[in-house]
Write a protein that holds these residues in place. Structure first.
Motif, PDB file in Angstrom:
ATOM      1  N   PRO A 134       0.814  -1.221   0.000  1.00  0.00           N
ATOM      2  CA  PRO A 134       0.000   0.000   0.000  1.00  0.00           C
ATOM      3  C   PRO A 134       0.851   1.275   0.000  1.00  0.00           C
ATOM      4  O   PRO A 134       0.452   2.287  -0.593  1.00  0.00           O
ATOM      5  N   GLN A 146      -8.060  -3.514  -3.544  1.00  0.00           N
ATOM      6  CA  GLN A 146      -8.780  -2.661  -2.607  1.00  0.00           C
ATOM      7  C   GLN A 146      -7.868  -2.216  -1.471  1.00  0.00           C
ATOM      8  O   GLN A 146      -7.790  -1.030  -1.131  1.00  0.00           O
ATOM      9  N   ARG A 147      -7.152  -3.183  -0.883  1.00  0.00           N
ATOM     10  CA  ARG A 147      -6.271  -2.849   0.240  1.00  0.00           C
ATOM     11  C   ARG A 147      -5.174  -1.888  -0.195  1.00  0.00           C
ATOM     12  O   ARG A 147      -4.750  -1.019   0.570  1.00  0.00           O
ATOM     13  N   TYR A 176      -6.430   1.726   0.284  1.00  0.00           N
ATOM     14  CA  TYR A 176      -7.031   2.195   1.530  1.00  0.00           C
ATOM     15  C   TYR A 176      -6.417   3.501   2.023  1.00  0.00           C
ATOM     16  O   TYR A 176      -7.121   4.410   2.453  1.00  0.00           O
ATOM     17  N   GLU A 177      -5.081   3.583   1.999  1.00  0.00           N
ATOM     18  CA  GLU A 177      -4.429   4.792   2.520  1.00  0.00           C
ATOM     19  C   GLU A 177      -4.673   6.010   1.637  1.00  0.00           C
ATOM     20  O   GLU A 177      -4.504   7.139   2.093  1.00  0.00           O
ATOM     21  N   LEU A 196     -11.093   5.906   0.926  1.00  0.00           N
ATOM     22  CA  LEU A 196     -12.151   4.901   0.991  1.00  0.00           C
ATOM     23  C   LEU A 196     -13.426   5.570   0.494  1.00  0.00           C
ATOM     24  O   LEU A 196     -14.222   6.096   1.278  1.00  0.00           O
ATOM     25  N   THR A 197     -13.604   5.569  -0.812  1.00  0.00           N
ATOM     26  CA  THR A 197     -14.692   6.327  -1.429  1.00  0.00           C
ATOM     27  C   THR A 197     -15.789   5.447  -1.992  1.00  0.00           C
ATOM     28  O   THR A 197     -16.767   5.960  -2.540  1.00  0.00           O
TER      29      THR A 197
END
Length: 399
Positions: free
Chosen positions: A26, A63-64, A67-68, A71-72
């Protein structure tokens, strides 16, 4: 007329030797995506869809990975197409925009590789993604103890040498050229020049390929923000780069019917994709200024010269030896250093090619700038099998 799709922003991390930098996937994605969003002048909450490519991470890592960043709740599609993963994510993103499903989309590719993931657990299941390729290799050359992909391309190189008289020196010259190009690229994994003697004298990986003719295992990420032509017009994005044509093709019977390892490692796919792209754009290969080619091994750059029409069959060794594919020649191929020197984090490679060519046609490539670059072509190949060819034009072209 179908409206064009534009690359409004690009970004990439430095490609690193595996496990040499303390970062998570990420974090690498945030670095590359942050650059692309800033380059495009948009925020993540404006992005309507995302295609995220990787090969070795767990399911739903896309997805992960985001995250940073935010999260929309947007659709995030995970993409895996072996070494063509990054460009396949780009294809999917372009198709969303072209279909009118979104005006602003994100394409991301990343990889955090390990020796264990590349080697597997030592067992060979009945069905693998390259079992047909392995059958062809067994028939053509047999197996050795070298890494399997190196065996595929080593056999293709041996076949090319036997059929056309291509020399070890000509194969090595690809690596000499690309390693020299990488000295101008601060984001390349390797940034050292090699002499011809050094490449030829390097550790043998799969005859006739030496270590410095093989792409390394790498960690890194790349990203691109794609937008609609309407968005470009409404926001006056004079730096946006049009995708003039793009094709994704997979294996046909031609890859395996001949028994040729040159065909097995993707030459028919490259020919088909390249031909369609040039026909769609209405240009010839001589009109192209700069190319990023999938030189996972030195032989594949030579095979791709022939597949795309830079030269005739069997003439690629002489072409690279002549200097036609470096600065001062007819084309500049792999100004980034290519996979051999820039590095090859599998999921990120196609987006790194996009980043390089967008930078080139904008005229912002610094010490490695190809003078007057107007058209840039990328070729991204994955065995098992997929090939993506993409043609980029200079900014300011609105149909």
């Amino acid at each position: 007329m179908t409206e064009r799709v534009y690359v409004a922003g690009v970004g990439m991390t430095k490609f690193e030797k595996i496990q040499s930098r303390d970062w998570t996937y990420p974090e690498m994605v945030a670095e590359a995506t942050g650059q692309a969003l800033a380059d495009a002048g948009v925020s993540y909450d404006q992005v309507q869809r995302a295609a995220v490519g990787y090969v070795f991470q767990p399911s739903a890592a896309g997805q992960r990975a985001l995250y940073e960043i935010g999260l929309t709740g947007i659709p995030v599609v995970n993409v895996n197409n072996n070494c063509a993963t990054g460009s396949t994510a780009l294809v999917l993103a372009r198709e969303w925009v072209q279909a009118g499903l979104a005006d602003i989309v994100l394409a991301v590719g990343f990889e955090q590789m390990t020796k264990q993931a590349m080697a597997g657990d030592g067992t060979i299941p009945k069905v693998t993604t390259v079992d047909w390729h392995m059958d062809a290799l067994k028939a053509a050359a047999g197996f050795s103890g070298a890494p399997m992909t190196a065996q595929f391309f080593g056999a293709a190189a041996a076949e090319h040498m036997l059929r056309y008289g291509t020399t070890r020196e000509q194969l090595a010259q690809v690596a000499v050229k690309n390693h020299e190009h990488s000295t101008r690229n601060p984001k390349a994994q390797f940034q050292d020049a090699y002499t011809l003697d050094q490449v030829l004298g390097d550790k043998l990986v799969s005859d006739p390929l030496t270590r410095s003719q093989c792409s390394p295992m790498s960690d890194g990420a790349g990203a691109a923000v794609l937008v609609s032509e309407r968005y470009v017009r409404e926001h006056g994005l004079d730096r946006a780069v049009p995708i003039l044509a793009q094709e994704l093709v997979t294996d046909t019977g031609a890859s395996f019917e001949s028994g040729s390892m040159i065909d097995v490692v993707g030459a028919p796919m490259a020919r088909a994709a390249g031909r369609r792209v040039l026909e769609t754009a209405g240009v010839g290969i001589d009109d192209i200024d700069v190319l990023e080619l999938h030189d996972c091994f030195s032989i594949n750059e030579l095979l791709t010269y022939e597949a795309l029409g830079l030269c005739g069959a069997g003439e690629s060794g002489e072409l690279v030896e002549s200097g036609a594919t470096t600065y001062g020649g007819r084309w500049v191929v792999n100004p980034s250093g290519g996979l051999i020197s820039k590095g090859h984090p599998l999921g990120a490679t196609g987006l790194a090619q996009c980043t390089e060519l967008v930078t080139q046609v904008r005229g912002n490539a610094g010490d490695r700038q190809v003078a007057g670059a107007q058209l840039g072509l990328a070729h991204n190949l994955g065995l098992g099998g997929a090939c993506v060819v993409t043609l980029y034009g200079a900014p300011g072209t609105v149909s």
